[in-house]
Design a protein around this motif. Structure first.
Motif, PDB file in Angstrom:
ATOM      1  N   LEU A  44       1.014  -1.156   0.365  1.00 51.00           N
ATOM      2  CA  LEU A  44       0.063  -0.279   0.253  1.00 51.00           C
ATOM      3  C   LEU A  44       0.771   1.501  -0.487  1.00 51.00           C
ATOM      4  O   LEU A  44       1.706   1.855   0.472  1.00 51.00           O
ATOM      5  N   PRO A  45       0.416   2.712  -0.621  1.00 49.64           N
ATOM      6  CA  PRO A  45       1.547   3.621  -0.762  1.00 49.64           C
ATOM      7  C   PRO A  45       1.332   4.553   0.463  1.00 49.64           C
ATOM      8  O   PRO A  45       0.813   4.410   1.617  1.00 49.64           O
ATOM      9  N   PRO A  46       2.856   4.719   0.878  1.00 45.92           N
ATOM     10  CA  PRO A  46       2.643   4.955   2.103  1.00 45.92           C
ATOM     11  C   PRO A  46       1.852   6.447   2.326  1.00 45.92           C
ATOM     12  O   PRO A  46       1.413   6.595   3.703  1.00 45.92           O
ATOM     13  N   LYS A  47       1.419   6.911   1.303  1.00 46.12           N
ATOM     14  CA  LYS A  47       0.686   8.327   1.923  1.00 46.12           C
ATOM     15  C   LYS A  47      -0.705   7.646   2.055  1.00 46.12           C
ATOM     16  O   LYS A  47      -1.616   8.557   3.341  1.00 46.12           O
ATOM     17  N   GLU A  48      -1.777   6.847   1.665  1.00 44.91           N
ATOM     18  CA  GLU A  48      -2.355   6.403   2.346  1.00 44.91           C
ATOM     19  C   GLU A  48      -2.450   5.718   3.307  1.00 44.91           C
ATOM     20  O   GLU A  48      -3.083   6.333   4.732  1.00 44.91           O
ATOM     21  N   ILE A  49      -1.049   5.308   3.790  1.00 47.57           N
ATOM     22  CA  ILE A  49      -1.017   4.457   5.039  1.00 47.57           C
ATOM     23  C   ILE A  49      -1.512   5.855   6.157  1.00 47.57           C
ATOM     24  O   ILE A  49      -1.791   5.881   7.056  1.00 47.57           O
ATOM     25  N   TRP A  50      -0.708   6.398   5.581  1.00 47.04           N
ATOM     26  CA  TRP A  50       0.097   8.209   6.399  1.00 47.04           C
ATOM     27  C   TRP A  50      -1.635   8.668   6.807  1.00 47.04           C
ATOM     28  O   TRP A  50      -1.877   9.001   8.107  1.00 47.04           O
ATOM     29  N   LEU A  51      -1.976   8.979   6.081  1.00 45.39           N
ATOM     30  CA  LEU A  51      -3.649   9.994   6.198  1.00 45.39           C
ATOM     31  C   LEU A  51      -4.821   8.723   7.406  1.00 45.39           C
ATOM     32  O   LEU A  51      -5.118   9.369   7.678  1.00 45.39           O
ATOM     33  N   ALA A  52      -4.530   7.435   7.183  1.00 46.14           N
ATOM     34  CA  ALA A  52      -5.401   6.622   8.439  1.00 46.14           C
ATOM     35  C   ALA A  52      -4.990   6.719   9.226  1.00 46.14           C
ATOM     36  O   ALA A  52      -5.571   7.068   9.610  1.00 46.14           O
ATOM     37  N   VAL A  53      -3.819   6.865   9.718  1.00 45.16           N
ATOM     38  CA  VAL A  53      -3.211   6.986  11.121  1.00 45.16           C
ATOM     39  C   VAL A  53      -3.227   8.909  11.084  1.00 45.16           C
ATOM     40  O   VAL A  53      -3.905   8.082  12.537  1.00 45.16           O
ATOM     41  N   CYS A  54      -3.762   9.230  10.403  1.00 44.40           N
ATOM     42  CA  CYS A  54      -3.907  10.669  10.399  1.00 44.40           C
ATOM     43  C   CYS A  54      -5.394  11.014  11.486  1.00 44.40           C
ATOM     44  O   CYS A  54      -5.587  11.233  12.158  1.00 44.40           O
ATOM     45  N   ASP A  55      -6.045   9.603  10.053  1.00 44.79           N
ATOM     46  CA  ASP A  55      -7.341  10.526  10.839  1.00 44.79           C
ATOM     47  C   ASP A  55      -8.123   9.097  11.818  1.00 44.79           C
ATOM     48  O   ASP A  55      -8.522  10.017  12.566  1.00 44.79           O
ATOM     49  N   ALA A  56      -7.441   8.339  11.992  1.00 47.60           N
ATOM     50  CA  ALA A  56      -7.167   7.617  13.575  1.00 47.60           C
ATOM     51  C   ALA A  56      -7.139   8.068  14.747  1.00 47.60           C
ATOM     52  O   ALA A  56      -7.770   7.946  15.480  1.00 47.60           O
ATOM     53  N   PHE A  57      -5.818   9.064  14.539  1.00 46.59           N
ATOM     54  CA  PHE A  57      -5.754   9.458  15.610  1.00 46.59           C
ATOM     55  C   PHE A  57      -5.987  10.859  16.228  1.00 46.59           C
ATOM     56  O   PHE A  57      -5.030  11.931  16.327  1.00 46.59           O
ATOM     57  N   ASP A  58      -6.318  11.547  14.451  1.00 48.10           N
ATOM     58  CA  ASP A  58      -7.233  13.190  14.723  1.00 48.10           C
ATOM     59  C   ASP A  58      -6.139  14.049  14.971  1.00 48.10           C
ATOM     60  O   ASP A  58      -5.820  14.953  15.094  1.00 48.10           O
ATOM     61  N   VAL A  59      -5.096  13.897  13.617  1.00 48.19           N
ATOM     62  CA  VAL A  59      -3.251  14.340  13.343  1.00 48.19           C
ATOM     63  C   VAL A  59      -3.981  15.797  12.937  1.00 48.19           C
ATOM     64  O   VAL A  59      -4.986  15.605  11.949  1.00 48.19           O
ATOM     65  N   PRO A  60      -4.029  16.907  13.290  1.00 42.36           N
ATOM     66  CA  PRO A  60      -4.743  17.608  12.860  1.00 42.36           C
ATOM     67  C   PRO A  60      -4.165  18.316  10.763  1.00 42.36           C
ATOM     68  O   PRO A  60      -3.697  17.912  10.973  1.00 42.36           O
ATOM     69  N   ARG A  61      -5.298  18.802  10.256  1.00 43.22           N
ATOM     70  CA  ARG A  61      -5.325  19.288   8.401  1.00 43.22           C
ATOM     71  C   ARG A  61      -3.437  19.896   8.042  1.00 43.22           C
ATOM     72  O   ARG A  61      -2.944  18.921   7.831  1.00 43.22           O
ATOM     73  N   GLU A  62      -2.908  20.254   9.216  1.00 47.16           N
ATOM     74  CA  GLU A  62      -2.274  21.382   8.938  1.00 47.16           C
ATOM     75  C   GLU A  62      -0.517  20.046   9.473  1.00 47.16           C
ATOM     76  O   GLU A  62       1.167  20.821   8.759  1.00 47.16           O
ATOM     77  N   ARG A  63      -0.332  19.385  10.028  1.00 48.44           N
ATOM     78  CA  ARG A  63       0.525  18.137   9.703  1.00 48.44           C
ATOM     79  C   ARG A  63      -0.010  16.790   9.527  1.00 48.44           C
ATOM     80  O   ARG A  63       1.025  16.258   9.266  1.00 48.44           O
ATOM     81  N   ARG A  64      -0.657  16.855   8.436  1.00 46.73           N
ATOM     82  CA  ARG A  64      -0.914  15.463   7.971  1.00 46.73           C
ATOM     83  C   ARG A  64      -0.022  15.911   6.383  1.00 46.73           C
ATOM     84  O   ARG A  64       0.887  16.637   5.406  1.00 46.73           O
TER      85      ARG A  64
END
Length: 64
Positions: A44-64
């Motif tokens: 899976l593309p690392p970007k897709e994985i990063w966005l899944a992590v961000c969604d799961a842990f409520d990472v603010p948009r400016e740090r995505r």
């Protein structure tokens, strides 16, 4: 996004030890019931994985 960039962003956001633990142990439904490490191994593309992590842990948009 390269895997090295994914790993760096994880460490910057969560701390090195916690990021490694999360990538190894946390199962994400958005990744098909895989951990981040398993998703990377499955190609899976690392970007897709990063966005899944961000969604799961409520990472603010400016740090995505």
């Amino acid at each position: 996004m390269r895997i090295t960039v994914f790993r760096r962003m994880m460490a910057e956001e969560f701390g090195e030890v916690r990021a490694e633990m999360m990538a190894r142990d946390h199962v994400f439904s958005a990744l098909g019931g895989r951990t981040a490490d398993q998703a990377l191994d499955a190609g899976l593309p690392p970007k897709e994985i990063w966005l899944a992590v961000c969604d799961a842990f409520d990472v603010p948009r400016e740090r995505r």
